[in-house]
Design an enzyme around this catalytic site. Structure first.
Site, PDB file in Angstrom:
ATOM      1  N   GLU A 164      -4.610  -8.201  17.523  1.00 27.89           N
ATOM      2  CA  GLU A 164      -5.111  -6.715  17.283  1.00 27.89           C
ATOM      3  C   GLU A 164      -6.457  -6.842  17.789  1.00 27.89           C
ATOM      4  O   GLU A 164      -7.399  -7.441  17.871  1.00 27.89           O
ATOM      5  CB  GLU A 164      -5.156  -6.463  15.812  1.00 27.89           C
ATOM      6  N   HIS A 194      -1.868  -0.367  13.016  1.00 29.59           N
ATOM      7  CA  HIS A 194      -2.264  -0.989  11.705  1.00 29.59           C
ATOM      8  C   HIS A 194      -2.711   0.173  11.070  1.00 29.59           C
ATOM      9  O   HIS A 194      -3.886   0.357  10.395  1.00 29.59           O
ATOM     10  CB  HIS A 194      -3.458  -2.025  12.036  1.00 29.59           C
TER      11      HIS A 194
HETATM   12  N1  LIG Z   1      -0.281  -2.527   7.158  1.00 35.46           N
HETATM   13  C1  LIG Z   1      -1.255  -2.493   6.393  1.00 35.46           C
HETATM   14  O1  LIG Z   1      -2.322  -1.912   6.568  1.00 35.46           O
HETATM   15  C2  LIG Z   1      -1.537  -3.495   5.103  1.00 35.46           C
HETATM   16  C3  LIG Z   1      -0.690  -4.770   5.129  1.00 35.46           C
HETATM   17  N2  LIG Z   1      -1.001  -5.352   3.945  1.00 35.46           N
HETATM   18  C4  LIG Z   1      -0.264  -6.804   3.897  1.00 35.46           C
HETATM   19  O2  LIG Z   1       0.865  -6.741   3.045  1.00 35.46           O
HETATM   20  C5  LIG Z   1       0.869  -7.959   2.265  1.00 35.46           C
HETATM   21  C6  LIG Z   1       1.392  -7.778   1.045  1.00 35.46           C
HETATM   22  O3  LIG Z   1       0.472  -6.898   0.116  1.00 35.46           O
HETATM   23  P1  LIG Z   1       0.612  -6.776  -1.474  1.00 35.46           P
HETATM   24  O4  LIG Z   1       2.006  -6.605  -1.884  1.00 35.46           O
HETATM   25  O5  LIG Z   1      -0.601  -6.207  -1.846  1.00 35.46           O
HETATM   26  O6  LIG Z   1       0.417  -8.406  -1.710  1.00 35.46           O
HETATM   27  P2  LIG Z   1       0.882  -9.237  -3.200  1.00 35.46           P
HETATM   28  O7  LIG Z   1       0.236 -10.433  -3.263  1.00 35.46           O
HETATM   29  O8  LIG Z   1       0.938  -8.257  -4.317  1.00 35.46           O
HETATM   30  O9  LIG Z   1       2.349  -9.532  -2.682  1.00 35.46           O
HETATM   31  C7  LIG Z   1       2.866 -10.671  -1.978  1.00 35.46           C
HETATM   32  C8  LIG Z   1       4.208 -11.084  -2.569  1.00 35.46           C
HETATM   33  O10 LIG Z   1       4.669 -11.823  -1.499  1.00 35.46           O
HETATM   34  C9  LIG Z   1       5.501 -12.939  -2.332  1.00 35.46           C
HETATM   35  N3  LIG Z   1       5.367 -14.176  -1.310  1.00 35.46           N
HETATM   36  C10 LIG Z   1       4.443 -14.987  -0.974  1.00 35.46           C
HETATM   37  N4  LIG Z   1       5.035 -16.083  -0.171  1.00 35.46           N
HETATM   38  C11 LIG Z   1       6.333 -15.730   0.147  1.00 35.46           C
HETATM   39  C12 LIG Z   1       7.677 -16.337   0.582  1.00 35.46           C
HETATM   40  N5  LIG Z   1       7.201 -17.423   1.460  1.00 35.46           N
HETATM   41  N6  LIG Z   1       8.618 -15.629   0.508  1.00 35.46           N
HETATM   42  C13 LIG Z   1       8.890 -14.689  -0.287  1.00 35.46           C
HETATM   43  N7  LIG Z   1       7.821 -14.029  -0.743  1.00 35.46           N
HETATM   44  C14 LIG Z   1       6.705 -14.542  -0.787  1.00 35.46           C
HETATM   45  C15 LIG Z   1       4.254 -13.298  -3.507  1.00 35.46           C
HETATM   46  O11 LIG Z   1       5.032 -13.840  -4.346  1.00 35.46           O
HETATM   47  C16 LIG Z   1       4.094 -11.867  -3.666  1.00 35.46           C
HETATM   48  O12 LIG Z   1       4.990 -11.209  -4.598  1.00 35.46           O
HETATM   49  C17 LIG Z   1      -0.699  -8.370   2.384  1.00 35.46           C
HETATM   50  O13 LIG Z   1      -0.714  -9.855   2.285  1.00 35.46           O
HETATM   51  C18 LIG Z   1      -1.131  -7.871   3.607  1.00 35.46           C
HETATM   52  O14 LIG Z   1      -0.983  -8.636   4.742  1.00 35.46           O
HETATM   53  C19 LIG Z   1      -1.612  -5.078   2.796  1.00 35.46           C
HETATM   54  C20 LIG Z   1      -2.168  -3.727   2.818  1.00 35.46           C
HETATM   55  C21 LIG Z   1      -2.234  -2.868   4.094  1.00 35.46           C
HETATM   56  O1  LIG Z   2      -5.227  -4.301   3.190  1.00 40.15           O
HETATM   57  C1  LIG Z   2      -4.698  -5.027   4.128  1.00 40.15           C
HETATM   58  O2  LIG Z   2      -4.300  -6.104   3.905  1.00 40.15           O
HETATM   59  C2  LIG Z   2      -4.326  -4.302   5.517  1.00 40.15           C
HETATM   60  O3  LIG Z   2      -3.832  -4.876   6.405  1.00 40.15           O
HETATM   61  C3  LIG Z   2      -5.444  -2.900   5.775  1.00 40.15           C
HETATM   62  O4  LIG Z   2      -6.169  -3.714   6.955  1.00 40.15           O
HETATM   63  P1  LIG Z   2      -7.389  -2.757   7.355  1.00 40.15           P
HETATM   64  O5  LIG Z   2      -8.510  -2.430   6.248  1.00 40.15           O
HETATM   65  O6  LIG Z   2      -6.704  -1.326   7.458  1.00 40.15           O
HETATM   66  O7  LIG Z   2      -8.174  -3.208   8.539  1.00 40.15           O
END
Ligand SMILES: NC(=O)C1=CN([C@@H]2O[C@H](COP(=O)(O)OP(=O)(O)OC[C@H]3O[C@@H](n4cnc5c(N)ncnc54)[C@H](O)[C@@H]3O)[C@@H](O)[C@H]2O)C=CC1
Ligand SMILES: O=C(O)C(=O)COP(=O)(O)O
Length: 535
Positions: free
Chosen positions: A263, A282
């Site tokens: 990115e 993103h």
């Molecule tokens: N696109 C964006 O702007 C955003 C992206 N994200 C991404 O979303 C991801 C998830 O966020 P949350 O739900 O808040 O995290 P979280 O930690 O609450 O949930 C992640 C889940 O994945 C599960 N997990 C881990 N390894 C696994 C595997 N190998 N197979 C199946 N399940 C598995 C965990 O047990 C957990 O329940 C973050 O790590 C981040 O990378 C988060 C916020 C914004």
């Molecule tokens: O919270 C996350 O993991 C996100 O992916 C959000 O990313 P950002 O803070 O928008 O660059």
């Protein structure tokens, strides 16, 4: 002393105002810096707060000699060299909850956009076209949604999917059955089983060695015909080349990508022109509400870490539950009991501690990780040269020195909030115990076999002596002559006329010369001094 905080990557002003309101914090806000410039500047800062665009590499962390805290205004910490931060004692603090809803809502926005061809429809209208027949859509109702990762975001997606009349299935081996039941989500036995029935497959897992490339050519080939794949988690969880090939072969109905291996996505990426691929730059967390939430959450935690040494929100303190309010006195007891045990054993000739076994009462079971870290710090303080020994790196530093650490819950310690540290090495071992009651001061209650009752303040002197009259007076006089102020003097013995132990809490330091003078007193057998570091 003022701490300097560097802020990059457009962190919402509401959180930054909380930092700027503190006279001891100087905040410099800059746009996302190129790698080399960040490397040049980082040495001046005690903390950095940013988002995913700033890479906190091993090289950067090693150059950041003053750095104590990295604040991540968001969830994912795959842009941070966590192991190196832990080794160096740098706290990593993220804001895990504030942007959950923003991602869940974007999921439905983009998937419906894809199913109803909204980007093409909007473009056709801008171009003066009115063609409804080409813009036939599909509904969510009745489709099976497969969620990989039933954490915060996966759960919010699941709840909303029910409202759309979808069947919801998930794969997450780390989540208990009860949570699946509460969310009315069926558990898939394996990733393959989930893939086999998902009309829409969506990824909500962190990027790590287990999840990188989790959805590749093989997995895409096993989806039901005309499925949709969504990746709003991290670039690389769905293999980009394999996805492109599947879309070009018309094997999928479509896909949504919000995140990319590199990115920003390069302008000429073939993904930009792939058929039925809806791309967003993103945007998962890009709502006013989410940015305000994560900025506020992370800035408060960074402030507390810098100003109050509160590391409860650091994700790299092993086993931290996030709520340490009631653990602070217990951590103090663990750290100080370990320092006492180490000092006494060192005076018995045992300098290399091999094992540290921590036992805790049931009411402290939730704090096993931080308490073990505190105990490890107590063993190491004054022994290793580092200006950054803290709860983050204590366990890894101890283990790197060959110290075996263990922790267990016990009902036999006499108090539900009791702590016992046993150190061992060679043939010697010593256990020191204490309590951290909720309603009174923390105390040390046992040193070896001797029952004591002393509040471990700045310095603790531990003497053993023959249990004969006059010793306490002579010790008191000697300390008085040397201007060492006694706060508490606790004398314990096992049997009349046998050996006795004195735990003497004093203000300030006790010099090596004073310790030697104590050893010269008649009937004093041993004298050990434990100086306690900062809490
Ligand atoms: N696109 C964006 O702007 C955003 C992206 N994200 C991404 O979303 C991801 C998830 O966020 P949350 O739900 O808040 O995290 P979280 O930690 O609450 O949930 C992640 C889940 O994945 C599960 N997990 C881990 N390894 C696994 C595997 N190998 N197979 C199946 N399940 C598995 C965990 O047990 C957990 O329940 C973050 O790590 C981040 O990378 C988060 C916020 C914004
Ligand atoms: O919270 C996350 O993991 C996100 O992916 C959000 O990313 P950002 O803070 O928008 O660059």
């Amino acid at each position: 002393m003022a701490y300097r905080v560097l802020v990059t990557d457009d962190v919402d002003p509401e959180g930054l105002a909380l930092l700027a309101a503190e006279t001891e914090l100087l905040v410099d806000e800059v746009p996302t810096l190129p790698k080399d410039e960040l490397l040049r500047r980082i040495g001046d800062y005690d903390a950095i707060v940013g988002r995913s665009a700033t890479k906190i590499s091993a090289e950067l962390l090693r150059a950041a000699k003053k750095l104590r805290v990295v604040g991540r205004a968001g969830v994912g910490v795959d842009n941070i060299a966590l192991d190196v931060a832990t080794e160096l004692g740098v706290a990593i603090i993220n804001a895990p909850a504030g942007n959950t809803v923003a991602v869940a809502e974007l999921f439905f926005g983009t998937v419906i956009g894809l199913l109803r061809q909204l980007p093409a429809a909007a473009l056709s209208m801008q171009n003066g076209v009115w063609d409804r027949s080409k813009l036939m859509g599909r509904e969510l109702k009745g489709k099976t949604l497969g969620i990989v990762g039933l954490g915060r975001i996966g759960s919010e997606v699941a709840m909303r999917a029910h409202a759309f009349g979808m069947t919801v299935v998930a794969f997450d081996p780390y989540i208990a059955d009860e949570r699946f039941t509460a969310l009315r989500v069926r558990r898939a036995a394996s990733l393959d089983a989930l893939i086999a029935e998902s009309n829409i497959l969506t990824m909500h897992v962190p990027l790590n060695d287990e999840t990188r490339g989790m959805i590749g050519k093989r997995e895409l080939g096993r989806l039901p015909a005309r499925s949709i794949v969504v990746n709003m988690a991290r670039g690389g969880i769905v293999d980009e080349a394999a996805l492109l090939a599947a879309l070009e072969a018309d094997q999928l109905r479509g896909a949504v990508l919000d995140v990319f291996t590199a990115e920003p996505l390069v302008a000429d990426s073939p993904l930009r022109t792939a058929p039925n691929l809806l791309l967003t730059p993103h945007l998962g967390a890009n709502t006013v509400e989410a940015q305000r939430n994560v900025s506020r959450d992370v800035c408060l935690a960074v402030r507390d870490a810098l100003l109050h040494n509160d590391l409860s929100k650091s994700i790299n303190v092993a086993g931290g539950s996030g709520e340490w309010g009631d653990l602070q006195p217990a951590m103090l007891v663990a750290r100080r009991a370990a320092a006492v045990a180490r000092a006494v054993l060192a005076d018995q000739g045992m300098r290399a501690v091999r094992r540290l076994a921590l036992r805790i009462g049931p009411d402290l079971a939730h704090g096993a990780g931080p308490l073990l870290a505190a105990a490890a710090a107590g063993v190491l303080e004054g022994v290793i040269e580092t200006d950054r020994l803290n709860l983050i790196n204590a366990r890894s530093l101890a283990e790197a020195r060959g110290l075996e650490l263990s922790v267990g819950e016990s009902n036999e310690l006499g108090h539900p909030r009791a702590i016992e540290i046993a150190l061992a090495g060679g043939m010697q071992q010593l256990a020191v115990a204490g309590v951290a009651p909720e309603d009174s001061k923390p105390r040390l209650t046992r040193i070896g076999q001797f029952h004591v009752d002393v509040n471990p303040r700045q310095t603790l002197l531990i003497l053993t002596n023959h249990d004969v009259p006059g010793v306490i007076g002579r010790v008191g006089t000697l300390l008085g002559e040397r201007k060492v102020n006694i706060a508490e003097y606790h004398q314990a013995r096992l049997a009349q006329g046998g050996d006795a132990l004195a735990a003497i809490s004093v203000d300030g330091a006790v010099s090596e010369e004073t310790r030697k003078a104590l050893l010269e007193l008649p009937d004093v057998l041993t004298a050990s001094v434990a100086h306690f570091g900062a809490e």
